[in-house]
Design an enzyme around this catalytic site. Structure first.
Site, mmCIF file in Angstrom:
data_model
loop_
_atom_site.group_PDB
_atom_site.id
_atom_site.type_symbol
_atom_site.label_atom_id
_atom_site.label_comp_id
_atom_site.label_asym_id
_atom_site.label_seq_id
_atom_site.Cartn_x
_atom_site.Cartn_y
_atom_site.Cartn_z
ATOM 1 N N ASP A 236 26.621 59.831 -63.259
ATOM 2 C CA ASP A 236 27.612 58.747 -63.300
ATOM 3 C C ASP A 236 28.148 58.674 -64.729
ATOM 4 O O ASP A 236 27.492 58.133 -65.623
ATOM 5 C CB ASP A 236 26.916 57.439 -62.909
ATOM 6 N N HIS B 276 20.414 60.467 -55.298
ATOM 7 C CA HIS B 276 21.437 59.472 -55.639
ATOM 8 C C HIS B 276 21.036 58.780 -56.939
ATOM 9 O O HIS B 276 19.853 58.502 -57.166
ATOM 10 C CB HIS B 276 21.539 58.444 -54.513
ATOM 11 N N ASN B 277 22.012 58.484 -57.805
ATOM 12 C CA ASN B 277 21.717 57.812 -59.086
ATOM 13 C C ASN B 277 20.518 58.478 -59.769
ATOM 14 O O ASN B 277 19.583 57.807 -60.220
ATOM 15 C CB ASN B 277 21.424 56.321 -58.867
ATOM 16 N N HIS C 91 24.643 53.365 -64.994
ATOM 17 C CA HIS C 91 25.245 52.685 -63.843
ATOM 18 C C HIS C 91 26.241 51.665 -64.379
ATOM 19 O O HIS C 91 25.865 50.606 -64.866
ATOM 20 C CB HIS C 91 24.162 52.011 -62.989
ATOM 21 N N GLU D 64 30.333 61.519 -60.837
ATOM 22 C CA GLU D 64 31.076 60.279 -60.602
ATOM 23 C C GLU D 64 31.811 60.005 -61.911
ATOM 24 O O GLU D 64 31.239 59.489 -62.869
ATOM 25 C CB GLU D 64 30.109 59.146 -60.226
ATOM 26 N N GLU E 20 23.096 63.551 -59.178
ATOM 27 C CA GLU E 20 24.282 62.759 -59.498
ATOM 28 C C GLU E 20 24.348 62.411 -60.978
ATOM 29 O O GLU E 20 23.325 62.106 -61.606
ATOM 30 C CB GLU E 20 24.292 61.468 -58.679
#
Length: 788
Positions: free
Chosen positions: A362, A330-331, A375, A409, A360
């Site tokens: 983003d 994640h991230n 982020h 994302e 991931e």
């Protein structure tokens, strides 16, 4: 020093350092004392440490005499800065030659590329970018580190112990005369984490000081080390199986192997004697001495984790993708917290190098038409999409040949989405999956085997017109707040009686084309999802997932037998902490995404889960989690699928060469104790603790036996944690190891401990005995009603 040049007699007691004559020089023991690159590293060089074009500092770097530690000059005085003044070559993930890092690339033509290198570390420590004085220095340091790593990786546990004790002897020899006074021996004992009584220490010193001159030298130092490294608990095991108490015959060794649950043939027993017994007389007569037995017990053949499960892929890889747990991050771009942390390509290198199969990205609009990753709406730094894709292209299949999923994302404009698609195609080339493997209607997801070497894009995709005219509004966004706002917006929209115009798509056709088997859709219930094609997948926050497990666990399991689910941490975890992944695996969730940059129990469990199957990042789920009509309910185990009770008995015997706590002063000595934990279905979660041993991190002995009644063994992970008891503050973590119950071997085993960041803590080990027997225990937990 630690090994005897003479042939061992059959009656000689065991000692860890008995593998032959050894030099007192650690570099000679490593076989690198004549290596030109290592010599250059020993001399040291004034390097330029680089963080940005504006921040460059001259720093001295030098390899220390232990052949393991690199010292880096620093002007800072804080305890954290001091801890960063050195690193070991075992801490290094890889050395990148040239301007491959973001910081070095920004220097442009100001430096010569062949004079630069980046040292990437295994844990969360930030990479070290350095500009060397010459091209030769850069090449020597890159080759030298790799040479030392190779030598250390090929050392046996016995050789590692030899090297470990030699390194401390070198430090303890304060006047560098090659001899050890009693005061220097006391310094050594303090360094290796043991507090012997004054009387015992003096008696041991006198016993070894055969020349009676108050100083130990050569053979006397060897004798002292052998006495110090003796393993009475291994002597006891040896005596238990030796018919005459002196040697193990092939029949004795065969009986021991049978108890261990291993190949108990005489041929195998004879091969072990030929491999590990160094005494010529014993080998010729097919006997194993205590020394040979010690070498065998310290070898890789006797570690807890089944070597066959670690060394290669051993599971069926031809089942649908939904039938596997998938190692997921994640991230991935963040190096620390999600408010002010740095975004970088380095976490992708680390994650992919350790078998991660879902990362991931983003994505947001960047300057000059270049998409960036960070982020959003925070102070985290930005890294370009292009740089990340280049890194992924290089590292995607270094640790595993099986498919890699890019979880996008997507917050970009249509124009920059198109640019993302162009970069994905141009950089990844044939690795990128851009169309289905066949033209047939999709009944189930393809297998990891069929997708070998392919990179899949997970993202939103336009529905066909006949499916829905407003599907582009759907999202599997990972922001719980956004989900709430959408729900409110929809509620208000329902009140409106006017006709809505056809919505304008916010998705780029070029990017949508790349979404094939991992199409992100909003979750609208298990019944509706069951009617959709298997390539549709949804993302759930940890709280949403736990609610589904509690309210509709059986239906969640069935859903996950056909379609992929991605679980992500709550948005409230601003410090990038993690949730318990075991709860999600119990429901068959495949993509259980964790913050890889944050060490702790959740990441220990994740690393343990994916040690098996050759570390390829895919682990086949138990059969009861793969059935379309499964009756397994993760929230209770009132019999039924998966219920196969066993009794796990673990005897924690001893530990060897535990480290000091990083928070302790050099003179302090640890007071260790051990937790044994089981993680699985709720009814199987348990933990038990030994008593503490005061002032002994060198060879503490507990002899504590614990019993664990396990009901769904196929889901169980066993975690061993060693901590240092502290009277005035929280207890300090010293080391851990986690592995699936299905990959644990029974009998007497050594557990090779890991650091908090998951890297090796060599030569630190636990010595345990494991027994696994069938059980007929009946759970008392009642089955609760489920709803779809």
């Amino acid at each position: 020093m630690l090994g005897s040049a003479k042939k061992a007699s059959p009656t000689q007691k065991n000692g860890a350092g008995t593998s032959g004559s050894k030099s007192t020089d650690p570099l000679k023991n490593l076989g690198v004392h004549d290596d030109e690159d290592v010599r250059r590293m020993l001399q040291g060089a004034a390097m330029m440490k680089v963080r940005s074009p504006r921040w460059q500092r001259r720093r001295m770097m030098k390899l220390l005499d232990d052949g393991l530690t690199v010292w880096c000059e620093s002007n800072k005085t804080s305890s954290r800065a001091k801890s960063r003044q050195s690193f070991t070559v075992t801490d290094v993930e890889c050395v990148l030659e040239g301007c491959q890092s973001e910081a070095l690339r920004k220097l442009g033509r100001k430096v010569k590329e062949d004079e630069c290198l980046t040292i990437v570390f295994k844990g969360p420590r930030k990479s070290l970018d350095i500009h060397c004085p010459t091209q030769e220095d850069a090449q020597s340091w890159a080759r030298g580190i790799r040479t030392l790593q190779g030598r250390l990786e090929n050392m046996t546990q016995t050789q590692k112990l030899d090297h470990w004790i030699h390194a401390y002897l070198k430090q303890a020899d304060l006047n560098n005369d090659g001899k050890m006074s009693y005061e220097e021996v006391q310094t050594l004992l303090q360094m290796i984490n043991i507090d012997l009584s004054e009387q015992y220490a003096r008696n041991l010193f006198k016993k070894c000081d055969r020349s009676e001159d108050g100083r130990l030298e050569h053979g006397e130092i060897e004798l002292f080390c052998r006495e110090l490294l003796r393993r009475p608990e291994l002597d006891a095991v040896f005596q238990q199986y030796s018919a005459n108490g002196t040697v193990l015959s092939t029949v004795d060794l065969r009986d021991f192997l049978r108890e261990q649950g291993e190949d108990a043939s005489l041929v195998h027993a004879q091969s072990l004697i030929l491999t590990y017994e160094l005494n010529e007389w014993a080998q010729k007569n097919q006997y194993m001495t205590p020394n040979g037995f010690t070498m065998y017990m310290l070898s890789k053949e006797n570690v807890l984790f089944n070597p066959e499960h670690r060394s290669h892929v051993h599971q069926d890889m031809k089942q649908p993708l939904a039938h596997y747990f998938i190692n997921s991050s994640h991230n991935t771009y963040l190096t620390s917290d999600q408010l002010m942390g740095e975004s970088s390509t380095e976490p992708y290198m680390r994650a992919l190098s350790h078998g991660c199969r879902c990362v991931e990205l983003d994505c947001w609009d960047g300057e000059q038409g270049e998409p960036v990753i960070y982020h959003g709406h925070t102070l985290t730094s930005k890294v370009t999409f292009r740089e990340v894709i280049h890194t992924i292209n290089e590292y995607a299949f270094k640790a595993s040949p099986y498919p890699l999923i890019l979880s996008l994302e997507n917050h970009c404009s249509v124009e920059q989405q198109a640019e993302m698609a162009r970069q994905l195609r141009s950089i990844l080339g044939d690795k990128l999956l851009s169309k289905p493997l066949t033209d047939k209607e999709l009944q189930s997801l393809p297998s990891p085997e069929a997708l070998k070497g392919k990179i899949l894009v997970k993202g939103k995709k336009e529905r066909r017109e006949e499916e829905s005219s407003s599907s582009s509004e759907g999202s599997s966004s990972e922001d719980e707040c956004k989900s709430e706002h959408k729900a409110k917006a929809k509620a208000e929209c329902k009140k409106c009686t006017c006709v809505s115009p056809q919505p304008v798509s916010k998705l780029s056709p070029e990017l949508c084309e790349l979404v094939v088997y991992t199409r992100a859709v909003p979750f609208k219930g298990f019944q509706e999802a069951a009617c959709k094609p298997p390539n549709e997948m949804s993302s759930f926050s940890e709280s949403e997932a736990l609610k589904h497990i509690k309210d509709s666990g059986k239906f969640f399991v069935r859903h996950n037998a056909r379609q992929l689910s991605r679980i992500y941490p709550s948005g409230q975890r601003v410090g990038s902490s993690n949730y318990n992944p075991q709860d999600m695996w119990n429901a068959g969730c495949q993509i259980v995404a964790l913050n890889f940059q944050t060490p702790g129990e959740p990441m220990d469990l994740n690393q343990g889960r994916f040690l098996a199957n050759g570390g390829c990042g895919y682990v086949l789920k138990p059969g009861f989690l793969r059935q379309a009509e499964s009756e397994f309910n993760p929230d209770n185990t009132g019999g039924g699928p998966g219920h196969n009770p066993v009794l796990l008995t673990v005897r924690v015997i001893s530990a060897q060469q535990l480290p000091k706590s990083p928070r302790d002063k050099p003179i302090s000595i640890v007071d260790p104790y051990v937790w044994v934990e089981t993680h699985g279905a709720a009814i199987d979660n348990n933990k038990k603790k030994t008593h503490r041993i005061d002032n002994n991190g060198f060879n503490p002995r507990w002899d504590c036996t614990f019993k664990f009644q396990l009901h769904v063994p196929d889901l169980v992970l066993v975690r061993f944690v060693v901590e240092d008891h502290d009277f005035t503050s929280r207890n300090d973590f010293l080391g851990q190891f986690t592995c699936p119950l299905s990959s644990m071997r029974t009998g007497y085993r050594h557990v090779r401990l890991l650091k908090e960041d998951g890297t090796s803590l060599s030569p630190s080990t636990l010595f345990i005995h494991v027994k696994l027997t069938p059980s007929h225990s009946t759970p008392t937990k009642k089955v609760s009603p489920q709803r779809a």
